[in-house]
Design a protein around this motif. Structure first.
Motif, PDB file in Angstrom:
ATOM      1  N   ARG A 265     -19.284  50.734  -0.537  1.00 44.45           N
ATOM      2  CA  ARG A 265     -17.989  50.891  -0.209  1.00 44.45           C
ATOM      3  C   ARG A 265     -18.173  51.941   0.645  1.00 44.45           C
ATOM      4  O   ARG A 265     -17.267  52.135   1.796  1.00 44.45           O
ATOM      5  CB  ARG A 265     -16.991  51.620  -1.346  1.00 44.45           C
ATOM      6  N   THR A 286     -11.772  55.249  -4.570  1.00 43.88           N
ATOM      7  CA  THR A 286     -11.779  53.973  -4.763  1.00 43.88           C
ATOM      8  C   THR A 286     -12.951  53.354  -6.106  1.00 43.88           C
ATOM      9  O   THR A 286     -12.776  53.153  -7.110  1.00 43.88           O
ATOM     10  CB  THR A 286     -11.815  53.057  -3.607  1.00 43.88           C
ATOM     11  N   SER A 287     -14.039  53.289  -5.371  1.00 40.49           N
ATOM     12  CA  SER A 287     -15.383  52.708  -6.111  1.00 40.49           C
ATOM     13  C   SER A 287     -15.501  53.906  -7.210  1.00 40.49           C
ATOM     14  O   SER A 287     -15.897  53.509  -8.436  1.00 40.49           O
ATOM     15  CB  SER A 287     -16.399  52.493  -5.362  1.00 40.49           C
ATOM     16  N   SER A 634      -9.094  46.477  -8.829  1.00 42.11           N
ATOM     17  CA  SER A 634      -8.815  47.787  -7.971  1.00 42.11           C
ATOM     18  C   SER A 634      -8.644  47.546  -6.611  1.00 42.11           C
ATOM     19  O   SER A 634      -7.678  48.064  -5.961  1.00 42.11           O
ATOM     20  CB  SER A 634      -9.953  48.745  -8.144  1.00 42.11           C
ATOM     21  N   ARG A 635      -9.582  46.467  -6.086  1.00 44.08           N
ATOM     22  CA  ARG A 635      -9.380  46.474  -4.570  1.00 44.08           C
ATOM     23  C   ARG A 635      -8.201  45.701  -4.300  1.00 44.08           C
ATOM     24  O   ARG A 635      -7.771  45.836  -3.116  1.00 44.08           O
ATOM     25  CB  ARG A 635     -10.754  45.514  -4.151  1.00 44.08           C
ATOM     26  N   GLU A 638      -5.194  48.009  -4.363  1.00 40.23           N
ATOM     27  CA  GLU A 638      -5.479  48.906  -3.195  1.00 40.23           C
ATOM     28  C   GLU A 638      -4.950  48.256  -2.054  1.00 40.23           C
ATOM     29  O   GLU A 638      -4.145  48.884  -1.261  1.00 40.23           O
ATOM     30  CB  GLU A 638      -6.910  49.104  -3.150  1.00 40.23           C
ATOM     31  N   GLY A 653      -9.030  41.164  -1.426  1.00 40.75           N
ATOM     32  CA  GLY A 653      -9.919  42.047  -2.505  1.00 40.75           C
ATOM     33  C   GLY A 653     -11.142  41.128  -2.970  1.00 40.75           C
ATOM     34  O   GLY A 653     -12.115  41.643  -3.149  1.00 40.75           O
ATOM     35  N   THR A 656     -13.914  40.734   0.121  1.00 42.07           N
ATOM     36  CA  THR A 656     -14.616  42.039   0.448  1.00 42.07           C
ATOM     37  C   THR A 656     -15.378  42.612  -0.752  1.00 42.07           C
ATOM     38  O   THR A 656     -16.348  43.337  -0.538  1.00 42.07           O
ATOM     39  CB  THR A 656     -13.499  43.059   0.998  1.00 42.07           C
ATOM     40  N   THR A 657     -15.288  42.252  -1.921  1.00 41.01           N
ATOM     41  CA  THR A 657     -16.022  42.758  -2.981  1.00 41.01           C
ATOM     42  C   THR A 657     -17.071  41.685  -3.337  1.00 41.01           C
ATOM     43  O   THR A 657     -17.891  41.704  -4.140  1.00 41.01           O
ATOM     44  CB  THR A 657     -15.295  42.916  -4.118  1.00 41.01           C
ATOM     45  N   HIS A 732      -4.523  54.391  -9.553  1.00 43.23           N
ATOM     46  CA  HIS A 732      -5.502  54.559  -8.427  1.00 43.23           C
ATOM     47  C   HIS A 732      -5.278  56.175  -8.071  1.00 43.23           C
ATOM     48  O   HIS A 732      -4.369  56.786  -7.878  1.00 43.23           O
ATOM     49  CB  HIS A 732      -5.209  53.748  -7.215  1.00 43.23           C
TER      50      HIS A 732
END
Length: 754
Positions: A265, A286-287, A634-635, A638, A653, A656-657, A732
């Protein structure tokens, strides 16, 4: 674009911010912690689980009597002397000569005591073709394997002189030596190779030597610190070698994963144009926050093992819990300090072709999105209902064999197959003397072991054990006058057939003992031994399944509910994780019980799943699968808070993860698969089960089922009943002021509200 306007809050963000500002202090504190933990642990020494604490029930009572009496039970050995043809009998002169030579050779080593002739003890098989020369090893039983070599060589020498007979040794000491020789290096090699395998995968993932070294270094130091802590904690709750191996396995997996999440991240934000300080703050918020939620969830899952009441499970659970907690703390404290210190130097040691590929990114605009998962998501989000039905149907089909799961403690031939000569000896002894290689042991304690009524009861027990059909004999009695304790050794009908042997054990416990020893006041007579230990273990394990499952599921549900403030997310998280575990069970049963594809992993003819594995896998997998789930969700959340529509947030999400989840999953699968290459079927089952579950979890669950379910639910993903608004807010780590206005999903590199 402004780089300094991203404000963050929360534990992870504050920890990361402090660490980045006081980087040398953070690194120094971590190094000091690791050194102190290891030093104090070494000084304190490790207390291992005692035999008397391994199990509850009769097995525990028997071990406690022996321990309190101060009796050191020696390692017992037997030499099987067997005619190779039907015409040769134990009464023949040549056979008697071989027996005498064995007795003389064993006694001549000076390592054996109480050597008995089969003609005195009547350990002669029904067909008259086999006999057992029995003896005990001198010294402590737990180190007897180190001293048995001269005896084995002496027996081999007699075998050479009597080639017409089969002469071979078996017992606690010889099996201990055989297994240590065969598998000690095997285990050590597996544990050592796990680190370079993880490093190699990270090198491919990052394309730079320093970036790959950082997660490995953090994971290894977390493991070292935990090893020290285990020594300290073992004085309150004893540990074991098994707990050590499981700790290493879990520690390397989660330690590398947590650092990987954080590092990727931070790198992603820098590549998006943010300065190093802002990128680090975003990664922390975030992470870092995902790591804390995931870590706490894994710790809770591991804590479920403490409810089993089984000392070995409790040791594994506590050791795993500690290493996850240490890795989690290290990832959100010292890792930001290291990244702050390294700066651009984290890209040092670039692997030319790999590094260029990583810098370009996987997506069309170099934004780190995965082309492959982008294509998969396009199909899934276009027809989420169809994707859900197909993926869920496939996993349910894979899970189906688990409904017929058969669990048992594996016998020697199931555990090792025909890979060791001693397995053949074990089977021949059991064929000739059913139950003789692993007799039930009745530990009798009385106020006066030589009292007339006690002696009469012992004699009656010996007689009824045979007349009842529980044993074919001979039943041996060894009396320790000074301690008022006697050991009664009863070969069980059924031998290596665990199911039949347990029926014989039940007959002894429920009928023979009450009718004989049970009638004498003040006499205790718990029955122990391999079969009894297995039965007691199974009974206690079955009794602990419900509380362990309930504890893990309920607490994981609550953590997800508080972390995402969504009842829907909490429920779907539990359901998807249970589906992942069920699929792993199905694969285990298919491969090891039904033999489907068993030859590919060297598991032919096992026919059962070792008793402790289903509960162990549930706890481990339920914890580890939360790593990916928390990270991906979480992503998604977000992106949703940035203003993206739910479908776009899901796509953003997941894709990108995808890179980091894939890298993390490959590392876990590779590490677990190493244990799947071991020769012991119990370790092979554990390795294959864990590897299969993680692979399924990172692909079908997170790449197909999760986005399909969330796409179908839409805005209902974020549903929280009004009456739940009073629950603590652990959502978050972001401030409302930092949130950016809604943006289309294709725009990358703009301000992210975190």
């Amino acid at each position: 674009m402004r780089n300094g306007d991203t404000r963050v809050r929360g534990i992870a963000a504050r920890a990361g911010g402090w660490s980045a500002r006081h980087r040398w202090a953070a690194v120094g504190i971590w190094v000091l912690f690791v050194v102190l933990a290891m030093g104090l642990g070494s000084a304190a020494g490790r207390v291992d689980v005692k035999d008397s604490d391994q199990l509850k029930g009769e097995t525990h009572t028997a071990a406690k009597i022996v321990e309190d009496a101060g009796i050191e039970e020696p390692a017992s050995e037997s030499v099987l002397i067997q005619a190779k043809d039907a015409d040769t009998k134990a009464t023949d002169a040549g056979f008697r000569s071989a027996v005498a030579d064995v007795v003389e050779a064993v006694e001549g080593t000076g390592e054996a005591t109480d050597v008995t002739s089969p003609y005195d003890t009547q350990t002669i098989s029904k067909d008259g073709r086999s006999v057992l020369v029995q003896f005990d090893m001198r010294g402590a039983s737990d180190t007897a394997g180190e001293r048995v070599e001269p005896v084995l060589k002496a027996v081999e020498g007699v075998q050479k002189e009597h080639s017409e007979l089969r002469i071979e040794e078996i017992g606690g000491a010889s099996m201990m030596k055989t297994f240590d020789d065969a598998f000690g290096e095997d285990f050590e090699r597996a544990e050592i190779s796990a680190v370079p395998v993880a490093f190699g995968i990270l090198l491919i993932a990052f394309g730079a030597l320093v970036a790959a070294l950082v997660p490995v270094a953090l994971a290894v130091t977390a493991i070292i610190a935990t090893m020290g802590l285990m020594g300290i904690v073992s004085h309150v709750m004893p540990m074991s070698d098994t707990a050590n191996s499981v700790m290493l396995l879990v520690g390397l997996a989660v330690g590398v994963d947590y650092c990987l999440f954080y590092l990727r991240r931070e790198r992603e934000e820098r590549e998006a144009g943010r300065d190093a300080q802002t990128a680090l703050r975003i990664a922390a918020a975030t992470s870092g926050r995902a790591i804390i939620v995931s870590g706490v969830t894994v710790c809770v899952a591991m804590g479920g093992m403490l409810f089993t009441g089984l000392a070995e499970f409790e040791a594994m659970g506590l050791a795993s819990l500690m290493v996850v907690a240490v890795a989690m703390v290290g990832s959100v404290t010292v890792l930001p300090a290291l990244l702050s210190l390294l700066g651009e130097r984290v890209e040092k040691g670039r692997v030319p072709f790999l590094h260029r590929a990583k810098r370009r990114g996987n997506g069309p605009k170099g934004n780190g999105e995965s082309r492959f998962w982008g294509a998969v998501l396009k199909v899934v989000l276009a027809r989420p209902a169809l994707a859900l039905v197909v993926a869920a149907g496939a996993l349910l089909a894979i899970s189906a064999p688990a409904l017929g799961m058969k669990t048992q403690n594996l016998t020697l031939d199931q555990e090792f197959g025909d890979s060791l000569p001693i397995v053949g000896t074990y089977n021949r002894v059991n064929d000739a003397f059913p139950g003789g290689s692993e007799p039930a042991e009745v530990v009798v304690r009385a106020n006066d072991i030589n009292a007339a009524d006690v002696k009469a009861a012992l004699a009656d027990f010996r007689t009824e054990a045979i007349s009842s059909g529980a044993s074919l004999g001979p039943v041996d009695i060894k009396v320790h006058d000074a301690q008022n304790v006697a050991f009664v050794y009863v070969p069980l009908v059924g031998g290596s057939d665990q199911e039949r042997a347990e029926k014989s054990l039940t007959l002894l416990r429920d009928t023979v003992r009450p009718d004989t020893l049970g009638k004498v006041d003040g006499v205790q007579a718990p029955i122990t031994g391999q079969v009894a230990g297995s039965a007691d273990f199974n009974e206690q394990l079955v009794g602990s399944v419900t509380p362990v499952f309930a504890f893990v599921v309920v607490f994981a549900f609550l953590l997800m509910l508080l972390s995402f403030r969504s009842l829907t997310i909490a429920i779907t998280s539990i359901v998807l994780n249970l589906l992942s575990v069920a699929a792993a069970y199905g694969i285990l049963v298919g491969v090891f019980q039904h033999g489907w594809g068993a030859s590919l992993v060297g598991a032919e003819g096992v026919g059962a799943i070792i008793t402790w594995l289903p509960l162990f896998l549930f706890v481990i997998l339920f914890g580890l699968s939360m790593d990916y789930h928390v990270f991906v969700v979480s992503r998604i959340r977000e992106a949703r808070l940035r203003g993206l529509e739910t479908t776009d947030a899901i796509r953003h999400g997941v894709v990108t993860t995808a890179g980091v989840v894939t890298s993390a999953a490959v590392i876990m699968v590779a590490v677990f698969a190493i244990f799947g290459t071991l020769s012991m079927q119990s370790m092979k089952q554990m390795g294959v089960g864990l590897a299969a579950a993680v692979l399924i979890d990172a692909t079908i669950i997170r790449g197909v089922l999760l986005p399909a379910v969330m796409a179908l639910l839409g805005e209902r993903n974020w549903y929280l009943p009004k009456w739940m608004n009073r629950l603590p807010d652990l959502t978050h780590d972001e401030s409302a002021e930092a949130a950016a206005p809604p943006q289309p999903p294709a725009v990358e590199g703009e301000k992210v509200g975190v």
